[in-house]
Design an enzyme around this catalytic site. Sequence first.
Site, PDB file in Angstrom:
ATOM      1  N   GLY A 172       8.516   2.299  22.276  1.00 57.68           N
ATOM      2  CA  GLY A 172       8.652   1.052  23.033  1.00 57.68           C
ATOM      3  C   GLY A 172       8.091  -0.115  22.258  1.00 57.68           C
ATOM      4  N   GLY A 173       7.179  -0.851  22.905  1.00 62.75           N
ATOM      5  CA  GLY A 173       6.604  -2.054  22.299  1.00 62.75           C
ATOM      6  C   GLY A 173       5.911  -1.773  20.980  1.00 62.75           C
ATOM      7  N   GLY A 226      30.859 -12.266  -8.034  1.00 64.49           N
ATOM      8  CA  GLY A 226      29.796 -12.794  -7.166  1.00 64.49           C
ATOM      9  C   GLY A 226      28.462 -12.155  -7.485  1.00 64.49           C
ATOM     10  N   ALA A 227      28.526 -10.890  -7.905  1.00 70.35           N
ATOM     11  CA  ALA A 227      27.278 -10.190  -8.198  1.00 70.35           C
ATOM     12  C   ALA A 227      26.562 -10.847  -9.385  1.00 70.35           C
ATOM     13  CB  ALA A 227      27.551  -8.721  -8.456  1.00 70.35           C
TER      14      ALA A 227
HETATM   15  C1  HXC Z   1       0.248   5.019  29.833  1.00 69.75           C
HETATM   16  C2  HXC Z   1       0.734   6.855  28.594  1.00 69.75           C
HETATM   17  C3  HXC Z   1       1.816   6.181  27.968  1.00 69.75           C
HETATM   18  C4  HXC Z   1       2.072   4.834  28.367  1.00 69.75           C
HETATM   19  C5  HXC Z   1       1.707   8.160  27.154  1.00 69.75           C
HETATM   20  N1  HXC Z   1       0.717   8.068  28.055  1.00 69.75           N
HETATM   21  N2  HXC Z   1       2.400   7.026  27.095  1.00 69.75           N
HETATM   22  N3  HXC Z   1      -0.044   6.277  29.501  1.00 69.75           N
HETATM   23  N4  HXC Z   1       1.259   4.302  29.279  1.00 69.75           N
HETATM   24  N5  HXC Z   1       3.046   4.125  27.810  1.00 69.75           N
HETATM   25  C6  HXC Z   1      -0.262   9.098  28.417  1.00 69.75           C
HETATM   26  C7  HXC Z   1       0.355  10.266  29.179  1.00 69.75           C
HETATM   27  O1  HXC Z   1       0.431   9.964  30.537  1.00 69.75           O
HETATM   28  C8  HXC Z   1      -0.630  11.366  28.869  1.00 69.75           C
HETATM   29  O2  HXC Z   1      -1.749  11.219  29.731  1.00 69.75           O
HETATM   30  C9  HXC Z   1      -1.107  11.037  27.465  1.00 69.75           C
HETATM   31  O3  HXC Z   1      -0.771   9.664  27.254  1.00 69.75           O
HETATM   32  C10 HXC Z   1      -0.394  11.846  26.402  1.00 69.75           C
HETATM   33  O4  HXC Z   1       0.993  11.748  26.618  1.00 69.75           O
HETATM   34  P1  HXC Z   1       1.956  13.018  26.601  1.00 69.75           P
HETATM   35  O5  HXC Z   1       3.226  12.589  27.186  1.00 69.75           O
HETATM   36  O6  HXC Z   1       1.254  14.177  27.211  1.00 69.75           O
HETATM   37  O7  HXC Z   1       2.050  13.266  25.038  1.00 69.75           O
HETATM   38  P2  HXC Z   1       3.304  13.752  24.204  1.00 69.75           P
HETATM   39  O8  HXC Z   1       3.901  14.944  24.877  1.00 69.75           O
HETATM   40  O9  HXC Z   1       2.798  13.918  22.821  1.00 69.75           O
HETATM   41  O10 HXC Z   1       4.373  12.570  24.271  1.00 69.75           O
HETATM   42  C11 HXC Z   1       4.083  11.341  23.670  1.00 69.75           C
HETATM   43  C12 HXC Z   1       5.146  10.285  24.079  1.00 69.75           C
HETATM   44  C13 HXC Z   1       5.245  10.275  25.641  1.00 69.75           C
HETATM   45  C14 HXC Z   1       6.490  10.662  23.503  1.00 69.75           C
HETATM   46  C15 HXC Z   1       4.714   8.969  23.512  1.00 69.75           C
HETATM   47  O11 HXC Z   1       3.938  10.163  26.170  1.00 69.75           O
HETATM   48  C16 HXC Z   1       6.087   9.154  26.110  1.00 69.75           C
HETATM   49  O12 HXC Z   1       7.309   9.239  26.143  1.00 69.75           O
HETATM   50  N6  HXC Z   1       5.418   8.052  26.532  1.00 69.75           N
HETATM   51  C17 HXC Z   1       6.127   6.881  27.030  1.00 69.75           C
HETATM   52  C18 HXC Z   1       6.818   6.198  25.882  1.00 69.75           C
HETATM   53  C19 HXC Z   1       7.561   4.958  26.304  1.00 69.75           C
HETATM   54  O13 HXC Z   1       8.630   5.028  26.896  1.00 69.75           O
HETATM   55  N7  HXC Z   1       6.935   3.824  26.064  1.00 69.75           N
HETATM   56  C20 HXC Z   1       7.560   2.594  26.356  1.00 69.75           C
HETATM   57  C21 HXC Z   1       6.722   1.838  27.311  1.00 69.75           C
HETATM   58  S1  HXC Z   1       7.590   0.331  27.575  1.00 69.75           S
HETATM   59  P3  HXC Z   1      -2.613  12.479  30.218  1.00 69.75           P
HETATM   60  O14 HXC Z   1      -3.586  11.883  31.186  1.00 69.75           O
HETATM   61  O15 HXC Z   1      -1.673  13.439  30.819  1.00 69.75           O
HETATM   62  O16 HXC Z   1      -3.279  13.005  28.975  1.00 69.75           O
HETATM   63  C22 HXC Z   1       7.137  -0.684  26.331  1.00 69.75           C
HETATM   64  C23 HXC Z   1       7.805  -2.000  26.404  1.00 69.75           C
HETATM   65  C24 HXC Z   1       7.064  -3.041  25.642  1.00 69.75           C
HETATM   66  O17 HXC Z   1       6.399  -0.352  25.492  1.00 69.75           O
HETATM   67  C25 HXC Z   1       8.061  -4.038  25.166  1.00 69.75           C
HETATM   68  C26 HXC Z   1       7.493  -5.028  24.232  1.00 69.75           C
HETATM   69  C27 HXC Z   1       8.584  -5.610  23.355  1.00 69.75           C
END
Ligand code: HXC
Length: 518
Positions: free
Chosen positions: A173-174, A408-409
Site C-alpha cells: 500500500g502506502g 535520432g539515437a
Molecule cells: C495495521 C497491520 C497492517 C496494517 C499488518 N498488520 N498490516 N496492522 N495496519 N496495514 C498487522 C496484522 O494485523 C498482524 O497483527 C501483524 O501486523 C502481522 O501481520 P500478518 O498479516 O500476520 O503478517 P504476514 O502474514 O506476514 O502478512 C504481511 C502482510 C499482511 C502481507 C503485509 O499483513 C497484509 O496484507 N497487510 C495489509 C497490507 C495492505 O493492504 N496495506 C495497505 C493499507 S492501505 P497481529 O496482532 O496479528 O500480530 C495503504 C494506503 C495508503 O497503505 C495510501 C497512501 C498513498
Amino acid sequence: MDIDGKLFKKFLERQESLERHHAVFAKGKQDAKGKLTARERIELLFDPGTFNEIDAYSRTAFTDSNFGKIIDAYGDGVIIGHGKITGRTAFVYSQDFTVMGGSLGSVHATKIAKIQDMALKMGAPIIGIIDSGGARIQEGVASLAGYASIFKRNVESSGVIPQISVIMGPAAGGAVYSPSITDFVFMTNNTSYMFVTGPNVVKEVLNEDVSFDELGGAMVHMKKSGVAQFVYEDEENTLLGVKKLLSYIPANNLENPPRVEMCDKNLDPEPKLREIVPDDTNKPYDVKDIIKLIMDKDSFFEIAEYFAQSVIVGFGRLMGQTIGILANQPKIMAGVLDINSSVKGARFIRFCDCFNIPILTLEDVPGFLPGIDQEHNGIIRHGAKLLYAYADATVPKITVIIRKSYGGAYCVMNSKNLGGDFNFAWPTAEIAVMGPEGAVSILYRKELLESDDPTKLKKELAIKYRDEIANPYVADEKGYIDEVIDPAITRSKLVFAFEALENKHINSPARKHGNIPL
Ligand code: HXC
C-alpha cells in the site's frame, strides 16, 4: 544523581523493556521469517558504535475507536537516528514489522518525517529500511496524512540529498510510494515484496491467483517493473550493497563525489581495447569488457543490472573520481533504445546531474526500436525523456562513439549539439542518418530493382556508403566530434578530458523548472 531514586528506576525500566522487545520478542518473530530485526539491520549498516537513536520511547497514538488491536510499544514500530557509514554521516529509519506489522500510524510517521527533516537540514543521505504492511488501519486518516507528510519530504529532498530505500519485508500500500520517489531501491530476494494492492485484492477484484513473489517479489521489480535497482540474496549483502553505493556519491548536491586517493593510476595504452569490437559490424560484443578496461580496476558498480539490458548504467572511477557511465549494450538487442532503456538511462542521467557526477557515454546504438508495440506505448514520449535529461544536464559530459551512431539515437546520446563537452570516436564508428542497408535501399531503389544482381549491387553500394558517409572522419572533419582516437588510449584521453572539465560552470536562465516529458 540518586541512582536508587524513582526517576532513575523508571529510566532503567524503560531501557530494559525496549531491550527485551528487540532482543527477545522482535528477534524471535523475525528469526522465524528468516529476517533480521530493525535494530540488527541498523547495526550492520553503520560503523560499530556510531549509531545514535532518537525518539526511542515515543508511544503509540491512541484512536477514538476500538476497532482492531493497538499495541502500546515504545518506538511505535520504527527506529530513527544517525551515525557513520564508512566514516560519513547518514540518517536512517528502520521499520519494526513485529509492532503491528510495521504499519504506519501518526507517531510512526512523525518520527520518519523528523529524521527526514534532519537529514535534509544536515545535508546527509537518508536510508529508509522498510518492512511494513502500509497505512495503520486502526488509525485511519491519520495514517494517510502521515504518508502524505513523508512523500512531501521525499520530494523536497529529491536532488538535494541522496535518498535510498531498502525493502526488507513487505512494502504494501502506502509503503511503496516513498521508495519509488527515492533515488535507489534495494530489495532482498525471497523475503521482500512491494505492491500497491496484495494478492487478496487481486483475487477479489480480478479473480486472478498470484503469489506474493509473482506479484511483487524482488526479481519482478528488478527485471520487469524497474522499481528496484539492486537485489541481493540476503539482508547482510543488501546492506553491504547500500554501503558500496554510498561510497560513490556525495552527501548532498553542494558537494562533489568522494575521491578515492588510493586508486588505479595507470594511464598506459591498453591494446586489448583495439580487439573488442568485431570486424563484422553486425556482430555483438560485451560493452562491459570496454568499461572494465577504461575505468579504474574493479571500480564499475552496475545499477539496474537486469532491467532494460540494452542500456547499461552504473558508477565507476577514473583516477579515483566517480563517473556515471551510460553505455549501449550491443550484446542485448544490438544495444537498441526502447521505452524501458530510455527511461532507465534518463533517470540515471538525472541522478548524476543532481549530484555533480560527470557522465561518460559509450555509444553503439542502431537507433530507436521500431514497431507497433513501442510506438503505441509511447517510445516518442519516453525516448524524449533521455533526450531531455542529456540536454538538461550541466555536469561534464563526454561521449565516445564506439561503433553505431545512427539517426535520432546519434542526437540523443549526448551529441555535440545537444551539449556534449567532448565527443570522441573510435575508428570503428559509423555516424550517419541510418545504416548502410537502409540508406542504399532508399537512395538506390530504382537501380536495385533494375539490376541483374541486386544483392551484389547492394553490397557494393553499402561499402561505398560506409567509405563516404558512415564513418567517423566526416563528422570529425565537420567538428561534430572532437577527435578520432586510438581505442588503446581511451582511458588517458578521458582522464585528461574530465580533468579539463573540472571547473565547468553553466549559467542556465532562471525558471521555476523545466517540463520534462514525464
Ligand atoms: C495495521 C497491520 C497492517 C496494517 C499488518 N498488520 N498490516 N496492522 N495496519 N496495514 C498487522 C496484522 O494485523 C498482524 O497483527 C501483524 O501486523 C502481522 O501481520 P500478518 O498479516 O500476520 O503478517 P504476514 O502474514 O506476514 O502478512 C504481511 C502482510 C499482511 C502481507 C503485509 O499483513 C497484509 O496484507 N497487510 C495489509 C497490507 C495492505 O493492504 N496495506 C495497505 C493499507 S492501505 P497481529 O496482532 O496479528 O500480530 C495503504 C494506503 C495508503 O497503505 C495510501 C497512501 C498513498
